[in-house]
Design a protein around this motif. Structure first.
Motif, short mmCIF file in Angstrom:
data_model
loop_
_atom_site.label_atom_id
_atom_site.label_comp_id
_atom_site.label_asym_id
_atom_site.label_seq_id
_atom_site.Cartn_x
_atom_site.Cartn_y
_atom_site.Cartn_z
N LYS A 129 2.90 -2.98 -14.23
CA LYS A 129 2.57 -1.62 -13.80
C LYS A 129 2.18 -0.73 -14.97
CE LYS A 129 4.08 1.61 -10.32
NZ LYS A 129 4.63 1.54 -8.97
N ALA A 178 -4.96 -7.34 -15.85
CA ALA A 178 -6.02 -7.94 -15.04
C ALA A 178 -7.16 -8.44 -15.94
CB ALA A 178 -6.54 -6.94 -14.02
N ASP A 205 -6.47 -10.00 -5.14
CA ASP A 205 -5.73 -9.11 -4.26
C ASP A 205 -4.60 -8.46 -5.06
OD1 ASP A 205 -4.81 -7.92 -1.97
OD2 ASP A 205 -4.68 -9.76 -0.82
N GLN A 206 -4.70 -7.14 -5.24
CA GLN A 206 -3.60 -6.42 -5.90
C GLN A 206 -3.41 -5.10 -5.19
OE1 GLN A 206 -3.75 -4.75 -10.11
NE2 GLN A 206 -2.84 -3.16 -8.82
N GLY A 207 -2.20 -4.88 -4.72
CA GLY A 207 -1.91 -3.64 -4.01
C GLY A 207 -1.23 -2.62 -4.89
N SER A 208 -0.80 -1.53 -4.28
CA SER A 208 -0.27 -0.41 -5.04
C SER A 208 1.11 -0.65 -5.62
CB SER A 208 -0.25 0.85 -4.19
OG SER A 208 -1.53 1.43 -4.16
N SER A 209 1.80 -1.71 -5.19
CA SER A 209 3.10 -1.98 -5.80
C SER A 209 2.89 -2.37 -7.27
CB SER A 209 3.84 -3.09 -5.06
OG SER A 209 3.26 -4.35 -5.34
N GLU A 210 1.69 -2.87 -7.57
CA GLU A 210 1.34 -3.30 -8.93
C GLU A 210 2.32 -4.31 -9.50
OE1 GLU A 210 -0.37 -0.31 -11.71
OE2 GLU A 210 0.06 1.09 -10.09
N ASN A 223 2.24 -7.54 -8.53
CA ASN A 223 1.61 -8.85 -8.60
C ASN A 223 0.10 -8.77 -8.41
OD1 ASN A 223 1.13 -8.48 -5.88
ND2 ASN A 223 2.93 -9.62 -5.26
N ILE A 224 -0.55 -9.81 -8.88
CA ILE A 224 -1.96 -10.01 -8.59
C ILE A 224 -2.06 -11.39 -7.97
CG2 ILE A 224 -4.28 -10.28 -9.56
CD1 ILE A 224 -3.56 -8.40 -11.78
N ILE A 225 -2.71 -11.47 -6.83
CA ILE A 225 -2.90 -12.77 -6.19
C ILE A 225 -4.34 -13.20 -6.45
CG2 ILE A 225 -2.69 -14.08 -4.04
CD1 ILE A 225 -0.12 -12.66 -4.38
N GLU A 275 8.32 -12.64 -4.57
CA GLU A 275 6.87 -12.82 -4.73
C GLU A 275 6.57 -14.19 -5.33
OE1 GLU A 275 4.47 -10.47 -3.67
OE2 GLU A 275 6.18 -9.45 -2.80
#
Lengths: 438, 438
Positions: free
Chosen positions: B382, B388, B406-411, B413-415, B235
């Protein structure tokens, strides 16, 4: 100045409500075109006339006697007529309805009579001309709304009527077959009429004083929204804050006609203005907060995913082929998460997963269910760099873990994913930051 | 315990550096397989031997005399040989190289000689056996790496060699034609060797004491990362924090062999361990912050977009058909934003826009260029709900407007998207929250 005014079912549930409506209409000469719904509930356990009509027609369709059911409906109208001391009888109309029910004229015909009869009463009470929607609102044979023909005919016919009542919810297909919009469709009729007569404003009278910043079932006494843009409303209404029928936006939006949501029970409240664009500063940075429970996230990981052109397209294609619409798709470098409606996904779950495996051979796929999505929407967010910080600090203080964040370049909204169980707490936390602690 | 040790070009740029390397190798008996790069820069304005070789071969290919260029290269090696007081001559090797250059043996052959010659010197100096990578690392005729054949042959051949030097960067195609990995490929060679000999750890010696939490050109004296997972590294590495060649991860990752990034000039520093997974708590909630400038956002709006199954897929298909990979795709209800690399997009801009119009008939498309993306990555995020909030509060304090989240469920990373001009400030602000103010 010319206004089209639409009144919802609760505004027309009784003679008492009719009087309020007449007061409103008479208070402003420009309220020339009136679109009534069918009588709604008079008290929480009451039945809406539209539902009574559906039930009655079901009896008819099954070949059962429906005299009692039809009489109950007639009584609802007679109660209004008598309460208003009108010299009006609906005997012949009910005779026609009975004949049509026996002839199995269709569910749409049945449902539409609620507005039709209410329109006759309203016209009589106001001294306005009654204009049957079947004569001016048209559908194609397949059932889609015929916007062009409707606008042409309706403009022409209404141009010669100074003041008219046009019942909501329905229109006609070729050969005069009655066809309704989906439930709540009187909002759409009002919008179509507003466009046809080139109204200055479309007043939509209901039982709330406009839109609220948050759902009052979640937030205690939420503030009202004074002005909202169509775009903001779309971003909010989809998520569950639907006071207005979705399709009611499109006819007036393109004409630049604002919609004013008003409260029949509090006519002095200014309500909410829905506009194409505005330089009107919103009261709060956040215009509204809305959300919905019941989403699933499908988290896909694959080494070097990012280097694989077409990866995202292939994944979305699997959902498309299974008729599942995706809500959001946040992604990292080697991870991608798809949010879908749990109820659309559950039955097809294993099939979809198998197809994703075949399509893109991911390293892992993980599912998480029972997630809620919250949209924080506001045209003022674009110029306030602190919004995201405030939202996420508030959520952290409330000890709510964030499953997803999604904000695009429109900067009109931030979408946040949390577990279902934190949904209400999250909305209250966000509301607290932007409104209570303003 | 068995280790494969790879040394980068700056670790082998001079006799002095060779001595440090020998000290490191001799300090640990388990450092049995050594993979050297070609000599790198001795001082900032110096030229890497690989670049000298490319230049020299260009002369040869154009039919020009390249004696001077080849002699300059030989002097680089002789300087090392003399500095180490070795009884070694590369005369015959340079004779062969000259003949091969005249025979136009190829650019890859030319470039590979840097590692080849350095390997001979290194083997001689250490008293290890020299093993030509052309004998154990194989490519298919089309140029792709042949992992299976390589692993089988290399395992077998190295099993009979106690201690070996295997030059990095290259291998051979059928008929013995030399083929290199892409630039920096000695990292890949080390990883392949580590897999073949089933090493316990793959030490990658370079000129930094491991990975840093942020780019030292942006953040002053950033902290080092002690342990990072492969996923975290992926990442981060993509976004520009590339100390290690991307392809070096895959051979060892599947074998569970950790990579230890070490500093030849500070051998006591523990460096960074890259592992598959770990219960090792990271020092900071955020493992690393990396980013890249030069993105464009394409913001698409369309009424009722959300109700249109296939909308997202059709948009992505346009990018795919134009060979443009998309980075992120945050979406609202009626809006969707696609982030792509500016340099990939610019030339095809109008073509892509026209195709999007044809594919999905949007209401509006808006472009914004000169955007930067920042990835905030950490396996500990996580379990920390405040991450955030802290990030966005810090960015707000620095008055940086956020163009995308942009943050998905993998938690994991935050883009975050910001304007190019705020890129450095944004990274410093985020670094400040998680490291300096820890």
């Amino acid at each position: 100045m010319m206004k089209v005014v639409k009144f919802g079912g609760s505004s027309l549930a009784s003679a008492e409500q009719f009087k309020k409506v007449a007061d409103i209409i008479h208070a402003d000469e420009s309220r020339r075109y009136v679109v009534p719904s069918a009588p709604g509930k008079r008290f929480p356990d009451d039945t809406k006339v539209t539902d009574m009509l559906y039930l009655c027609y079901e009896q008819a369709e099954n070949g059962k006697n429906f005299d009692k059911q039809l009489n109950d409906i007639k009584e609802r109208y007679d109660e209004i007529i008598n309460g208003l001391n009108l010299d009006l009888s609906l005997e012949s109309e009910f005779e026609t309805i009975k004949n049509q029910f026996n002839a199995k004229a269709g569910k749409d015909y049945a449902a539409s009579r609620g507005e039709y009869l209410n329109g006759i009463i309203m016209a009589n009470y106001l001294g306005y001309e009654f204009f049957d929607a079947a004569e001016g609102i048209f559908f194609f044979e397949e059932g889609n709304f015929d916007a062009e023909n409707t606008n042409r005919v309706l403009s022409e016919k209404l141009s010669s009527i100074e003041k008219a009542v046009i019942p909501g919810f329905y229109g006609s297909m070729p050969q005069g077959i009655i066809k309704t919009f989906s439930r709540g469709g009187s909002d759409v009729t009002g919008s179509i009429v507003a466009k046809a007569v080139k109204a200055d404003v479309y007043e939509n009278w209901t039982d709330v004083s406009g839109f609220l910043v948050a759902d009052p079932r979640i937030v205690k006494n939420p503030a009202a929204i004074d002005t909202i843009t169509y775009k903001e409303l779309r971003e909010l209404s989809y998520m569950g804050a639907g006071v207005l029928h979705e399709d009611a936006i499109f006819p007036v939006r393109k004409e630049g006609i604002p919609i004013n949501i008003r409260n029949t029970n509090a006519p002095k409240d200014p309500g909410t203005m829905i506009v194409e664009s505005t330089c009107h500063s919103p009261l709060y940075i956040v215009t509204g907060i809305a959300g919905k429970k019941g989403f699933v996230s499908i988290n896909i990981e694959k080494d070097m995913m990012n280097a694989e052109i077409g990866f995202g397209r292939k994944v979305l294609q699997v959902f498309e082929e299974n008729g599942i619409s995706f809500e959001h798709m946040p992604s990292g470098i080697d991870t991608m998460t798809i949010f879908v409606h749990q109820d659309e996904f559950v039955a097809k779950e294993q099939k979809v997963l198998a197809q994703i495996h075949r399509a893109v051979a991911p390293d892992t796929i993980e599912l998480e269910s029972d997630l809620a999505l919250i949209a924080v929407v506001g045209r003022a967010m674009k110029n306030n760099s602190g919004v995201a910080g405030n939202i996420f600090t508030a959520l952290a203080k409330a000890k709510i873990n964030i499953k997803m964040i999604d904000q695009g370049s429109s900067e009109l909204n931030i979408i946040i994913g949390v577990r279902n169980k934190y949904f209400e707490d999250a909305i209250n936390a966000i509301y607290g930051v932007f409104v209570t602690q303003k």
